[in-house]
Design an enzyme around this catalytic site. Structure first.
Site, PDB file in Angstrom:
ATOM      1  N   GLY A 158      -0.551   1.335   4.680  1.00  0.00           N
ATOM      2  CA  GLY A 158       0.209   0.304   3.988  1.00  0.00           C
ATOM      3  C   GLY A 158       0.709  -0.732   4.968  1.00  0.00           C
ATOM      4  N   GLN A 215       6.346  -7.536   7.891  1.00  0.00           N
ATOM      5  CA  GLN A 215       5.866  -6.980   9.166  1.00  0.00           C
ATOM      6  C   GLN A 215       5.030  -7.994   9.944  1.00  0.00           C
ATOM      7  OE1 GLN A 215       4.384  -3.103   7.312  1.00  0.00           O
ATOM      8  NE2 GLN A 215       5.014  -2.392   9.335  1.00  0.00           N
ATOM      9  N   CYS A 249       5.321   4.105  11.760  1.00  0.00           N
ATOM     10  CA  CYS A 249       5.311   2.732  11.268  1.00  0.00           C
ATOM     11  C   CYS A 249       4.615   1.832  12.283  1.00  0.00           C
ATOM     12  CB  CYS A 249       6.759   2.264  11.062  1.00  0.00           C
ATOM     13  SG  CYS A 249       6.907   0.631  10.349  1.00  0.00           S
ATOM     14  N   LEU A 250       3.841   0.901  11.791  1.00  0.00           N
ATOM     15  CA  LEU A 250       3.189  -0.061  12.683  1.00  0.00           C
ATOM     16  C   LEU A 250       4.233  -0.834  13.491  1.00  0.00           C
ATOM     17  CD1 LEU A 250       0.585  -1.535  10.167  1.00  0.00           C
ATOM     18  CD2 LEU A 250       0.133   0.114  11.990  1.00  0.00           C
ATOM     19  N   HIS A 260       8.036   3.478   1.448  1.00  0.00           N
ATOM     20  CA  HIS A 260       8.121   3.010   2.837  1.00  0.00           C
ATOM     21  C   HIS A 260       7.931   1.489   2.885  1.00  0.00           C
ATOM     22  CE1 HIS A 260       7.141   3.533   7.293  1.00  0.00           C
ATOM     23  NE2 HIS A 260       6.684   2.321   7.053  1.00  0.00           N
ATOM     24  N   GLU A 261       6.932   0.993   2.159  1.00  0.00           N
ATOM     25  CA  GLU A 261       6.639  -0.447   2.202  1.00  0.00           C
ATOM     26  C   GLU A 261       7.727  -1.266   1.508  1.00  0.00           C
ATOM     27  OE1 GLU A 261       4.585  -1.215   4.295  1.00  0.00           O
ATOM     28  OE2 GLU A 261       3.516   0.676   4.446  1.00  0.00           O
ATOM     29  N   HIS A 290      10.597  -2.062   3.641  1.00  0.00           N
ATOM     30  CA  HIS A 290      10.424  -3.235   4.518  1.00  0.00           C
ATOM     31  C   HIS A 290      10.900  -4.509   3.834  1.00  0.00           C
ATOM     32  CE1 HIS A 290       8.408  -1.650   8.038  1.00  0.00           C
ATOM     33  NE2 HIS A 290       7.496  -1.020   7.314  1.00  0.00           N
TER      34      HIS A 290
END
Lengths: 173, 165
Positions: B46, B51, B95-96, B137-138, B141
């Site tokens: 995702g 981000q 996480c990225l 999670h997304e 953000h």
């Protein structure tokens, strides 16, 4: 390039040890890396990566008097400070049963033979003095796959050892 | 076009993102940037617009590469809104935007949500498990939250794992 050390501290636990020791290290121009503190059977224990321009002997000098004040024994090892290289576990295993000698060796050897690389292990003796139970949790990597581990732990069920195994699927988003 | 991923402690990751009102070419361009960036991030299931520096409520989730789980395929979600949460479960997340760290986070096990796709069509979903976790999670953000804000003990799960032998 600063030197990396692994500082190990052991002593009777009391409040303020971490604050005290980390301040001493900071005042001595040291920098901390990764650390793991645990209270084991009432004992304070910590292993902490410390980087410093000093050599090992100078590090020992810096810590000696403070550790005496806090009644801590300490030990310093020169290490390679490999940061930013965490291994991600793909399996979590919880083991519990009545406490008996050889349990951890028996279980971990079986798991090792089935391909488990242990990344993290925590164990507790719980229950009561007359009826102690042993509980440990392992995170690791299943090098031969999860099924190999499941198969390996199956016989423990008949020995009064409870083992639960769950796959860790780390989500990255 | 692949964009650089903002990484913690970049303060832009803490900002709340705005609702999207126009489903136009500029939105499609941002979605394409998200697609390209996620596509070049191995293991990512995702990505959220903030981000890569766009503070709009757009995310992509695609857990279809995971074996043996229920999922809805490749999803572009605009203005996603969770309407129902059910059950709680601990799971491990990375996480990225937080390289080289993973930790345990509690999320709802099942969710219902509404979201528009990139063409402005309103869709409804019922999700569970890994896919539901990815969406939560997304969406975090979009609200300026990272999984670091929700970490629970590394040593002990708050809830017993279900998968007992």
């Amino acid at each position: 390039m600063p030197n990396w050390y692994m500082l190990t501290l052991v002593g009777i636990d009391k409040p303020g040890i971490v604050a005290n020791i980390t301040q001493t290290l900071f005042d001595a121009n040291c920098n901390l890396g990764e650390a793991s503190m645990n209270r084991l059977g009432g004992n304070f224990t910590i292993m902490v990566m410390v980087s410093s321009e000093c050599d090992k002997q100078a590090m020992e000098e810096k810590l000696k008097s403070r550790c005496e004040e806090l009644s801590l024994r300490f030990h310093i090892d020169e290490i390679e400070g490999k940061l930013h290289n965490h291994h991600i576990p793909d399996v979590s295993i919880t083991v519990s049963c009545s406490d008996h000698a050889g349990l951890v060796a028996q279980v971990t050897n079986t798991l090792y033979d089935a391909g488990l690389d242990i990344l993290d292990l925590n164990s507790d003796v719980a229950g009561t003095t007359s009826k102690p139970i042993y509980i440990f949790q392992i995170d690791g990597q299943a090098k031969n796959g999860i099924d190999a581990l499941k198969k390996a732990i199956d016989p423990f069920k008949d020995q009064g050892i409870d083992i639960s195994l769950s796959e860790i699927e780390t989500l990255v988003g | 076009m692949r964009k650089d991923i903002l990484t913690y402690p970049d303060l832009r990751l803490k900002e709340e993102s705005l609702e999207i009102e126009h489903f136009d070419d500029s939105l499609l361009k941002i979605i394409q940037n998200l697609e390209d960036t996620m596509g070049e991030s191995p293991g990512a299931v995702g990505i959220a617009a903030p981000q890569i520096g766009y503070h709009i409520r757009a995310v992509i989730v695609d857990v279809s590469g995971r074996k043996k789980i229920k999922h809805h395929g490749h999803l572009v979600m605009i203005n996603p809104e969770i309407t129902k949460w059910e059950g709680l479960k601990v799971g491990r997340e990375g996480c990225l935007s937080v390289p080289d760290f993973t930790g345990n986070v509690v999320r709802a096990e099942k969710i219902k949500l509404n979201a528009f796709n990139q063409f402005g069509e309103l869709l409804s979903f019922e999700m569970e498990g890994y896919e539901a976790r990815a969406v939560q999670h997304e969406i975090d953000h979009l609200d300026g939250l990272l999984f670091l804000d929700r970490l629970v003990s590394r040593k002990n799960d708050l809830f017993k794992r279900k998968n007992y032998q």
